[in-house]
Each structure stands twice: as structure tokens, then as C-alpha cells.
Design a protein around this motif. Sequence first.
Motif, PDB file in Angstrom:
ATOM      1  N   LEU A 171      35.455  33.577  40.616  1.00 26.05           N
ATOM      2  CA  LEU A 171      35.631  34.145  41.967  1.00 26.05           C
ATOM      3  C   LEU A 171      36.325  35.295  42.264  1.00 26.05           C
ATOM      4  N   TYR A 173      37.538  37.857  45.791  1.00 26.70           N
ATOM      5  CA  TYR A 173      37.739  37.789  47.392  1.00 26.70           C
ATOM      6  C   TYR A 173      36.500  38.749  47.893  1.00 26.70           C
ATOM      7  N   ILE A 174      36.387  38.450  49.462  1.00 31.11           N
ATOM      8  CA  ILE A 174      35.545  39.289  49.941  1.00 31.11           C
ATOM      9  C   ILE A 174      36.461  39.973  50.944  1.00 31.11           C
ATOM     10  N   ALA A 182      37.513  35.669  52.399  1.00 29.51           N
ATOM     11  CA  ALA A 182      36.570  34.532  51.901  1.00 29.51           C
ATOM     12  C   ALA A 182      36.335  34.753  50.376  1.00 29.51           C
ATOM     13  N   THR A 184      33.867  34.506  46.900  1.00 30.83           N
ATOM     14  CA  THR A 184      32.474  34.699  46.394  1.00 30.83           C
ATOM     15  C   THR A 184      32.464  34.766  44.665  1.00 30.83           C
ATOM     16  N   ARG A 186      31.956  35.832  41.287  1.00 27.38           N
ATOM     17  CA  ARG A 186      32.054  37.184  40.289  1.00 27.38           C
ATOM     18  C   ARG A 186      30.822  37.640  39.674  1.00 27.38           C
ATOM     19  N   ASP A 187      30.584  38.780  39.546  1.00 29.45           N
ATOM     20  CA  ASP A 187      29.142  39.086  38.814  1.00 29.45           C
ATOM     21  C   ASP A 187      29.543  40.009  37.807  1.00 29.45           C
ATOM     22  N   ASN A 325      38.489  27.813  52.165  1.00 28.21           N
ATOM     23  CA  ASN A 325      37.726  29.043  52.241  1.00 28.21           C
ATOM     24  C   ASN A 325      37.467  29.351  53.472  1.00 28.21           C
ATOM     25  N   SER A 345      32.589  22.501  46.818  1.00 30.64           N
ATOM     26  CA  SER A 345      31.447  22.985  47.410  1.00 30.64           C
ATOM     27  C   SER A 345      30.636  22.109  48.274  1.00 30.64           C
ATOM     28  N   GLY A 350      27.667  26.429  49.814  1.00 32.98           N
ATOM     29  CA  GLY A 350      28.847  27.290  50.196  1.00 32.98           C
ATOM     30  C   GLY A 350      30.065  26.697  49.466  1.00 32.98           C
TER      31      GLY A 350
END
Length: 377
Positions: A171, A173-174, A182, A184, A186-187, A325, A345, A350
Motif C-alpha cells: 500500500l 498513501y494518497i 487515504a 491505495t 502500490r504499483d 482508512n 476490505s 474498498g
Amino acid sequence: MNKLILFVLVLLGAGCKEKFISPAPQVVTGFLVIEGVVNNDGGSTNLRLSRTTNLEDNSNVDEKGATVTLENSNNSSLQLFESSDGHYTTGSLQLDTTLKYRLAIKTSNNEEYVSDFVTVKNNPPIDSINWIRDNGLKLFINTHDPQNNTRYYQWEYEETWEFHSAYSSTLKYITVNNLNTAVTPRDASDPAIYTCWQFNPSSSLILGSSAKLSQDVIHLPLLDIPAKSWKASVLYSVNVKQYSWSKEGYDFLERMKKNTESVGTVFDAQPSELNGNIRCISNPNQPVIGFFNICTIREKRIFISNNQLLLWGYYPNCQEEIIENFPDSIIKKATGKLPTNIEKSSPFGGIITFLASTDDCVDCRIRGVNIKPPYWP
């Protein structure tokens, strides 16, 4: 009443304090320091020129803009180029071992220095670096010269170790208006933060001599790794460089070792003057620190895996915490922490809650670099 008397005494004591000024005079500094060995029949040669400073001054004063030349007894010469401030370099050399060589330096303020002429020293390959498990790890250096001609040795090493974060992270942060609001997933474009490497060069003079032995054989302690150290938590490596010296050069290094590593008691050997084989010819009374030496620099690297160390016992002091979250919870509970993985989740995909831990337990870059060294397996 006793408390009142004590309070008055404290005030009187505080009023009597004065700043202590050391009576020791300021010593003259700014003398030239020459470090490094000319590497024959091996890799590049790197010499460093700098100036001495006061004890209170922690900065390095590199000697920039000097002309550094290697001269031989046949009146031929080779100039080293300044690769960075105070560092003078040349490529691989194959010197004629029947000749003698000296170092000549002219600084930017026209001071001139020369060394004595020296011969090219033999330096046998390193036989091995071995280790034993004794609570922690003890590493040893082994070498020998079958011709019994070397006798005087010095070693330097650089440690490298791979380590992992306490927790992997899926994960991130946004962030909105510089606030984490929030999380999200990781990529692939996000930086790697689980596997990193750390480096540590030797900081003391490691010397050894077989001069009093019938055979030129060396087996000496090299370094210790404490038990449970993070250095051996995944994969550890040490690269050792070996130098050979003349007796005069070795004696110079021994004096330097005593001067720099003495614990400072009245029973210690007193500091001695570091007279090397380099002198200032433009000002003969000016001290110079350094000893000119030529040899083939030998290197050897070994790796030690954590799999070889049963029950090594390294455990990071890390804990995860459950965070809701949404912005208020993240700002309140997760400041100074990084997200690791989803804790709960929603049926719609979400993230309701996630796990987080302190930055140094999640992002390995805080303690090292995430770029794999070229020599790493």
C-alpha cells in the motif's frame, strides 16, 4: 528549613560557574597529507591529498589543483589527473620492477614535495578469508609468500550487507494538500522499499607482520560481527584489500596506529612524530604526513548467508497498528507511519482498515539504499 538551605546552596554554586578555557595552545596546522598506494599490475591508482586541521574542525580540506607525477630512475614520468577534489588518479599500471620510482607533487601555491625513490613491492594473493561462529562471527585473513620476501602487510575492507524491512508493503498513501488522506495499492512504478543494502568501510589500521617467523605466513583476526546483528540478517559480504610494505613503511604505519588508536591513559605510548619518506623541498622545515609505496593491491570477497547461521536471532523491534482508512484517522494515528497491508476490505473492493508501522520498519531506504550493487548475486 533544610530545603531552603539546599536551594540557596544550589544558587550560590550556579553563580560561581565560569567557562573553562583550555590552556593548550593552538597547534599549527595545514600540513600536507598524502594517502594511498600506487597500484602496480592491477586496477587504477588513487591518491588523496589533503591538509591537517585543528581537533575542533571536523571538515576535510582537500588539496585541489596540484600537479602529481610518478617519476622513475630513468628520468621518465607519468602524471596523475585530478578525478575529484583532492583525489589524483591514473589507470592500470605495469611498472618495470627493475627501476625505482618516486612521487613528485607541486601544489597550487607552488609548494614542492618529493618522496624517496622506492622499489615495487611484491604482494602475494590473499589465500582466504575464513570465519567462525563464536557467539557472533569472527572473520580472519590468511595469506602467505612462498618466497618469504613480503613480511609486512596491511589490510582494508568494505562490508556490504543486504537487509529487508520488517514488513513488506503493498500500500501507499494518497496525499492531498501535503496530508495523507487515504491508502491505495502500490504499483510497479513505485520505488522498491523492502530490499536494501548498507555499506561500511574499515576505519582502523589493520597490520600484520611475519618478520619474526621462519615462514612468511599470516593468519590474523580481521573483524567481528556481534551476535544478532542486522548485518547477517539476509546476506553479508566483505571485500578485503591487501597491501605489502617495506619495513620502513610498516614502522610508519605502526606509529600512526599508536598515535590514532591510543586510549589516552598515562601508561600509553606517547604520540610520536610521523616522519615518512616524503619531504617538502621548497620548505625543508615543513612537516609532511604520508609514506610513498608501490605494490600490487590484492583483493578478495566472500559472502555469508543467513542460511549458514543457524538461529542467528536478528529481530527488528517493530509493531503494526490497525488504522481506519479515512483522513482523520490517518492524520491522528498514522503520522510517522507507513502503510503495509490491508487489514479489512469492503465487499465492493474498498479498503476499510489497513496495517501500518513506523517508517524505518517499512521503508528500507531510511537505513540504506535500494540500488543493488553490481557485484551482488
